[in-house]
Design an enzyme around this catalytic site. Structure first.
Site, PDB file in Angstrom:
ATOM      1  N   GLU A  78       0.846  -1.203   0.000  1.00 25.45           N
ATOM      2  CA  GLU A  78       0.000   0.000   0.000  1.00 25.45           C
ATOM      3  C   GLU A  78       0.873   1.241   0.000  1.00 25.45           C
ATOM      4  O   GLU A  78       2.103   1.144   0.076  1.00 25.45           O
ATOM      5  CB  GLU A  78      -0.935  -0.024   1.222  1.00 25.45           C
ATOM      6  CG  GLU A  78      -1.975  -1.127   1.124  1.00 25.45           C
ATOM      7  CD  GLU A  78      -2.823  -1.271   2.365  1.00 25.45           C
ATOM      8  OE1 GLU A  78      -3.101  -0.251   3.020  1.00 25.45           O
ATOM      9  OE2 GLU A  78      -3.182  -2.407   2.694  1.00 25.45           O
ATOM     10  N   HIS A  94      -8.763   9.329   3.314  1.00 23.40           N
ATOM     11  CA  HIS A  94      -8.402   8.252   2.385  1.00 23.40           C
ATOM     12  C   HIS A  94      -8.658   8.768   0.975  1.00 23.40           C
ATOM     13  O   HIS A  94      -9.709   9.333   0.693  1.00 23.40           O
ATOM     14  CB  HIS A  94      -9.232   6.997   2.665  1.00 23.40           C
ATOM     15  CG  HIS A  94      -8.646   5.773   2.048  1.00 23.40           C
ATOM     16  ND1 HIS A  94      -8.612   5.578   0.685  1.00 23.40           N
ATOM     17  CD2 HIS A  94      -8.042   4.686   2.598  1.00 23.40           C
ATOM     18  CE1 HIS A  94      -8.019   4.427   0.423  1.00 23.40           C
ATOM     19  NE2 HIS A  94      -7.658   3.858   1.572  1.00 23.40           N
ATOM     20  N   ARG A 117      -0.541   8.670   1.648  1.00 27.16           N
ATOM     21  CA  ARG A 117      -1.951   9.040   1.490  1.00 27.16           C
ATOM     22  C   ARG A 117      -2.223  10.530   1.430  1.00 27.16           C
ATOM     23  O   ARG A 117      -3.083  10.995   0.694  1.00 27.16           O
ATOM     24  CB  ARG A 117      -2.708   8.504   2.695  1.00 27.16           C
ATOM     25  CG  ARG A 117      -3.610   7.427   2.321  1.00 27.16           C
ATOM     26  CD  ARG A 117      -4.225   6.809   3.509  1.00 27.16           C
ATOM     27  NE  ARG A 117      -4.166   5.385   3.281  1.00 27.16           N
ATOM     28  CZ  ARG A 117      -4.611   4.495   4.120  1.00 27.16           C
ATOM     29  NH1 ARG A 117      -5.125   4.880   5.272  1.00 27.16           N
ATOM     30  NH2 ARG A 117      -4.542   3.236   3.835  1.00 27.16           N
ATOM     31  N   HIS A 175     -10.989   9.496   7.182  1.00 26.69           N
ATOM     32  CA  HIS A 175     -10.741   8.058   7.370  1.00 26.69           C
ATOM     33  C   HIS A 175     -10.199   7.709   8.755  1.00 26.69           C
ATOM     34  O   HIS A 175     -10.651   6.742   9.365  1.00 26.69           O
ATOM     35  CB  HIS A 175      -9.752   7.628   6.292  1.00 26.69           C
ATOM     36  CG  HIS A 175      -9.444   6.168   6.253  1.00 26.69           C
ATOM     37  ND1 HIS A 175     -10.422   5.212   6.043  1.00 26.69           N
ATOM     38  CD2 HIS A 175      -8.269   5.479   6.377  1.00 26.69           C
ATOM     39  CE1 HIS A 175      -9.864   4.009   6.041  1.00 26.69           C
ATOM     40  NE2 HIS A 175      -8.568   4.148   6.256  1.00 26.69           N
ATOM     41  N   ARG A 225      -0.408   8.636   9.170  1.00 24.03           N
ATOM     42  CA  ARG A 225      -0.282   7.198   9.427  1.00 24.03           C
ATOM     43  C   ARG A 225       0.070   6.439   8.157  1.00 24.03           C
ATOM     44  O   ARG A 225      -0.540   6.642   7.103  1.00 24.03           O
ATOM     45  CB  ARG A 225      -1.604   6.661   9.969  1.00 24.03           C
ATOM     46  CG  ARG A 225      -1.644   5.151  10.135  1.00 24.03           C
ATOM     47  CD  ARG A 225      -2.958   4.717  10.718  1.00 24.03           C
ATOM     48  NE  ARG A 225      -4.054   4.903   9.819  1.00 24.03           N
ATOM     49  CZ  ARG A 225      -4.546   3.963   9.014  1.00 24.03           C
ATOM     50  NH1 ARG A 225      -4.014   2.753   9.011  1.00 24.03           N
ATOM     51  NH2 ARG A 225      -5.567   4.207   8.231  1.00 24.03           N
TER      52      ARG A 225
HETATM   53  P1  FAD Z   1     -13.031   0.312  16.385  1.00 28.42           P
HETATM   54  O1  FAD Z   1     -12.757  -0.890  15.609  1.00 28.42           O
HETATM   55  O2  FAD Z   1     -13.665   1.440  15.682  1.00 28.42           O
HETATM   56  O3  FAD Z   1     -13.951  -0.092  17.606  1.00 28.42           O
HETATM   57  C1  FAD Z   1     -14.512   0.893  18.436  1.00 28.42           C
HETATM   58  C2  FAD Z   1     -15.588   0.260  19.265  1.00 28.42           C
HETATM   59  O4  FAD Z   1     -16.029   1.200  20.245  1.00 28.42           O
HETATM   60  C3  FAD Z   1     -16.825  -0.124  18.478  1.00 28.42           C
HETATM   61  O5  FAD Z   1     -17.244  -1.369  18.969  1.00 28.42           O
HETATM   62  C4  FAD Z   1     -17.832   0.951  18.850  1.00 28.42           C
HETATM   63  O6  FAD Z   1     -19.167   0.552  18.758  1.00 28.42           O
HETATM   64  C5  FAD Z   1     -17.446   1.209  20.281  1.00 28.42           C
HETATM   65  N1  FAD Z   1     -17.857   2.498  20.829  1.00 28.42           N
HETATM   66  C6  FAD Z   1     -17.621   3.733  20.354  1.00 28.42           C
HETATM   67  N2  FAD Z   1     -18.135   4.663  21.179  1.00 28.42           N
HETATM   68  C7  FAD Z   1     -18.702   3.987  22.202  1.00 28.42           C
HETATM   69  C8  FAD Z   1     -19.410   4.374  23.360  1.00 28.42           C
HETATM   70  N3  FAD Z   1     -19.657   5.653  23.658  1.00 28.42           N
HETATM   71  N4  FAD Z   1     -19.878   3.408  24.178  1.00 28.42           N
HETATM   72  C9  FAD Z   1     -19.681   2.095  23.895  1.00 28.42           C
HETATM   73  N5  FAD Z   1     -19.023   1.675  22.813  1.00 28.42           N
HETATM   74  C10 FAD Z   1     -18.534   2.610  21.977  1.00 28.42           C
HETATM   75  N6  FAD Z   1      -6.454   0.026   9.314  1.00 28.42           N
HETATM   76  C11 FAD Z   1      -5.480  -0.850   8.959  1.00 28.42           C
HETATM   77  O7  FAD Z   1      -4.481  -0.981   9.660  1.00 28.42           O
HETATM   78  N7  FAD Z   1      -5.634  -1.595   7.841  1.00 28.42           N
HETATM   79  C12 FAD Z   1      -6.719  -1.506   7.025  1.00 28.42           C
HETATM   80  O8  FAD Z   1      -6.825  -2.214   6.037  1.00 28.42           O
HETATM   81  C13 FAD Z   1      -7.736  -0.577   7.371  1.00 28.42           C
HETATM   82  N8  FAD Z   1      -8.821  -0.409   6.579  1.00 28.42           N
HETATM   83  C14 FAD Z   1      -9.827   0.423   7.003  1.00 28.42           C
HETATM   84  C15 FAD Z   1     -10.994   0.514   6.245  1.00 28.42           C
HETATM   85  C16 FAD Z   1     -12.057   1.277   6.700  1.00 28.42           C
HETATM   86  C17 FAD Z   1     -13.314   1.387   5.865  1.00 28.42           C
HETATM   87  C18 FAD Z   1     -11.956   1.971   7.926  1.00 28.42           C
HETATM   88  C19 FAD Z   1     -13.104   2.784   8.439  1.00 28.42           C
HETATM   89  C20 FAD Z   1     -10.789   1.901   8.665  1.00 28.42           C
HETATM   90  C21 FAD Z   1      -9.719   1.135   8.222  1.00 28.42           C
HETATM   91  N9  FAD Z   1      -8.547   1.031   8.956  1.00 28.42           N
HETATM   92  C22 FAD Z   1      -7.568   0.155   8.566  1.00 28.42           C
HETATM   93  C23 FAD Z   1      -8.436   1.676  10.266  1.00 28.42           C
HETATM   94  C24 FAD Z   1      -8.705   0.627  11.348  1.00 28.42           C
HETATM   95  O9  FAD Z   1      -9.727  -0.225  10.904  1.00 28.42           O
HETATM   96  C25 FAD Z   1      -9.099   1.246  12.653  1.00 28.42           C
HETATM   97  O10 FAD Z   1      -8.236   2.280  13.004  1.00 28.42           O
HETATM   98  C26 FAD Z   1      -9.089   0.196  13.752  1.00 28.42           C
HETATM   99  O11 FAD Z   1      -9.875  -0.904  13.365  1.00 28.42           O
HETATM  100  C27 FAD Z   1      -9.586   0.795  15.035  1.00 28.42           C
HETATM  101  O12 FAD Z   1      -9.795  -0.229  15.958  1.00 28.42           O
HETATM  102  P2  FAD Z   1     -10.336   0.150  17.401  1.00 28.42           P
HETATM  103  O13 FAD Z   1     -10.527  -1.129  18.119  1.00 28.42           O
HETATM  104  O14 FAD Z   1      -9.488   1.188  17.988  1.00 28.42           O
HETATM  105  O15 FAD Z   1     -11.749   0.864  17.109  1.00 28.42           O
HETATM  106  C1  SIN Z   2      -7.171   0.488   2.759  1.00 27.72           C
HETATM  107  O1  SIN Z   2      -7.447  -0.698   2.613  1.00 27.72           O
HETATM  108  O2  SIN Z   2      -6.893   1.260   1.844  1.00 27.72           O
HETATM  109  C2  SIN Z   2      -7.184   1.040   4.148  1.00 27.72           C
HETATM  110  C3  SIN Z   2      -5.905   0.746   4.776  1.00 27.72           C
HETATM  111  C4  SIN Z   2      -5.699   1.574   6.012  1.00 27.72           C
HETATM  112  O3  SIN Z   2      -6.505   2.434   6.344  1.00 27.72           O
HETATM  113  O4  SIN Z   2      -4.668   1.376   6.644  1.00 27.72           O
END
Ligand code: FAD
Ligand code: SIN
Length: 551
Positions: A127, A247, A293, A354, A389
């Site tokens: 990527e 993104h 990015r 993003h 990032r």
């Molecule tokens: P999240 O996975 O967002 O989980 C947060 C949790 O908190 C959820 O369960 C939510 O419901 C809960 N929550 C929020 N507020 C509250 C509240 N007030 N009370 C109770 N629960 C709450 N990163 C990569 O490294 N590789 C990738 O390929 C990639 N692709 C991506 C594609 C997309 C479309 C997106 C949106 C992001 C992508 N990212 C990627 C970024 C990455 O997915 C996230 O940064 C990462 O998954 C965050 O994980 P997390 O556990 O911190 O938060």
């Molecule tokens: C993507 O698949 O382009 C998202 C990857 C990322 O947010 O790190």
């Protein structure tokens, strides 16, 4: 087990005390839960369904050095280069070196990553900003596969209870012997309108990102910055809020929901073109379509402003249809449903908000400045990402820090009983004006998202930031007043948090008088290391401190 405090109101299911409480059921919260649950009762509060999270939508994968051609030094260099001088190198090094172990741990939990047909080794994608192939993935549904395996493992753990459709409202925070302390969470269950006061030995915020503060975003509806806002209200420091990642490529079709077209598509040879067919990225960066990015998003923004067009196009028509359908099944189907056959048609794309690179300041152990409060995942600012990032480094950071934080939290938990808060009082007066005025919340949410998109987006100016600041401050007041005078509801809790986050982003962006990483302003278009190679740390007392960067 602690006795419930007298004025605790506890719902039908949740107990009044857990050894470990976790806000969020994404990759960060669930990875941490599986470790700490070996040592005590563990509750996960999550806003919607168990799997609804940014994690669940991750496509590209998880970056880790897995090939003998690659090295930790290469990954370190790529991360620091993209981070534009604001990463904390010792944090980056620790996380990168933990990568292979994190991948193994996920596989042990049951995650099935894609393997090569030739020799059954992990398939590695590439990527933007990466100098080598190092992105481990499960086709283009990496997040969904990780979430599936983690939720299943948590269900099988006798010490873990997951409370879906419960929203954390604020932290139980208090002063104790000269230190700020966290003693659990105030939460709300909208199904029975219960306001819950749940004490905990150790609290983890893993509530994800803030993408919903922007009109166009890849993030699902849950990403309203709740964790960041509640930590800030409790007295935690936050930093780097000006660095919002956009993104470059989301599907752009009128009337269709924003849908990410993974950077891995460009990693496999996808080319960005303008309407006349020109591959424009070579005019912007030597890495062309695989430039970092921020560069690609700004290039697209410039092309759209120049031409007045609504979109640019991603072209993968030269790649074999069979390969596309196997490598990107989810993107292929989603685009097909929207009327675009990506094996034959150009894909219309635009950038969207993003990822939040800033967050609650934490050390490498996930500790915040508040005792017994940990943070990890997208809500945290560990120093891994700096001003921008590197792709696929966030899942890596979330898993690595969750593991380290869990070890640290277990030690803390074993070190002794948590102190009693002097008082627990739900942070809502209990006024129950029926939400007749919902239109105000809906209108304000929409207005805030537009203001942030137009005024605090990919390319900024001081004038637009000032204008957005004035208008969003009014929304913040309105949101706070509504929250205090109406019965609790998800929309009002979220809007209060979104407005607080928007103000923090604008304040940080207004103060940085240079362009660096994801913060680009026409008024100060150059990077200025002599004056601004610093992190901006903010807290509730109104202090803004600049911390010199060590990278
Ligand atoms: P999240 O996975 O967002 O989980 C947060 C949790 O908190 C959820 O369960 C939510 O419901 C809960 N929550 C929020 N507020 C509250 C509240 N007030 N009370 C109770 N629960 C709450 N990163 C990569 O490294 N590789 C990738 O390929 C990639 N692709 C991506 C594609 C997309 C479309 C997106 C949106 C992001 C992508 N990212 C990627 C970024 C990455 O997915 C996230 O940064 C990462 O998954 C965050 O994980 P997390 O556990 O911190 O938060
Ligand atoms: C993507 O698949 O382009 C998202 C990857 C990322 O947010 O790190």
């Amino acid at each position: 087990m602690k006795a419930p405090l007298t004025d605790c109101l506890v719902g039908n299911d949740m107990k009044s005390y857990y050894d470990f409480i976790i806000i969020g059921s994404g990759v960060a919260g669930l990875s941490y839960a599986l470790k700490v649950a070996e040592f005590g009762s563990t509750a996960v509060i999550t806003k919607k369904t168990e799997t609804e999270s940014n994690t669940n939508y991750a496509q590209g994968g998880i970056a880790s050095v897995m090939s003998p051609d690659d090295s930790f030094d290469n990954h370190l260099k790529d991360t620091l280069d993209v981070g534009s001088g604001l990463c904390r190198p010792e944090v980056v090094e620790t996380i990168i070196k933990a990568g292979p172990k994190c991948i193994q741990r996920l596989m042990d939990i049951g995650v099935e990553f894609t393997r090569t047909a030739e020799n059954n080794e992990l398939s590695l994608g590439r990527e933007g900003g990466h100098s080598y192939k190092r992105v481990v993935h499960a086709a283009d549904l990496t997040g969904r596969e990780i979430e599936r395996a983690l939720v299943a493992a948590c269900h099988n753990h006798k010490n873990i209870e997951i409370f879906s459709n419960h929203i954390a409202v604020d932290l139980i925070a208090f002063d104790f012997e000269g230190r700020r302390m966290c003693g659990g969470v105030y939460a709300f269950n909208p199904q029975n309108q219960d306001k819950l006061t749940v004490r905990a030995g150790i609290t983890l915020i893993a509530a994800g990102g803030v993408g919903q503060v922007y009109r166009h975003t890849t993030n699902p509806r849950i990403a309203t910055g709740d964790g960041l806002a509640m930590a800030f209200r409790a007295g935690a420091d936050v930093a780097n809020m000006e660095f919002v990642q956009f993104h470059p490529t989301t599907l752009s079709l009128v009337g269709k929901k924003t849908f990410l077209i993974s950077e891995a598509v460009r990693g496999e040879g996808g080319i960005l073109r303008i309407k006349n067919g020109e591959a424009f990225m070579e005019r912007y960066h030597p890495m062309k379509d695989l430039a970092p990015r921020d560069v690609v998003a700004r290039a697209i923004d410039a092309e759209l402003k120049n031409s007045g067009d609504d979109t640019v196009f991603l072209d993968i028509r030269h790649i074999s249809a069979e390969f596309i359908k196997t490598r990107f099944p989810n993107i292929y189907i989603n685009c097909l449903e929207a009327g675009i056959d990506i094996t034959r048609d150009l894909i219309p794309v635009v950038p969207a908000a993003h990822y939040m690179c800033g967050g609650v300041v934490s050390d490498i152990n996930g500790r915040t400045g508040i005792d017994r409060l940990y943070v990890c995942g997208e809500t945290a600012c560990t120093g891994m990402h700096g001003a921008n990032r590197l792709a696929s480094n966030s899942l890596l950071e979330a898993v690595a820090i969750a593991e380290i934080a869990a070890d640290d939290a277990i030690k803390k938990f074993k070190s002794g009983e948590p102190p009693e808060p002097p008082e627990v009082k739900f942070p809502h007066p209990g006024k129950t004006n029926m939400p007749r005025e919902r239109v105000i919340v809906i209108h304000n949410r929409r207005e805030l998202k537009r203001l942030m998109w137009d005024g605090v987006g990919i390319v900024r100016t001081s004038y637009r930031l000032e204008d957005a600041a004035e208008k969003i401050e009014l929304i913040r007041h309105s949101a706070e007043r509504y929250y205090l005078t109406h019965s609790l509801s998800y929309p009002s809790i979220e809007l209060r948090n979104m407005a607080a986050i928007a103000c923090l982003i604008i304040e940080a962006a207004s103060m940085r008088k240079e362009s660096r990483g994801l913060h680009y302003t026409l008024d100060y278009p150059d990077r200025d290391d002599a004056n601004w190679k610093k992190e901006m740390v903010m807290n509730l007392k109104g202090n803004c401190q600049w911390h010199d960067s060590m990278s």
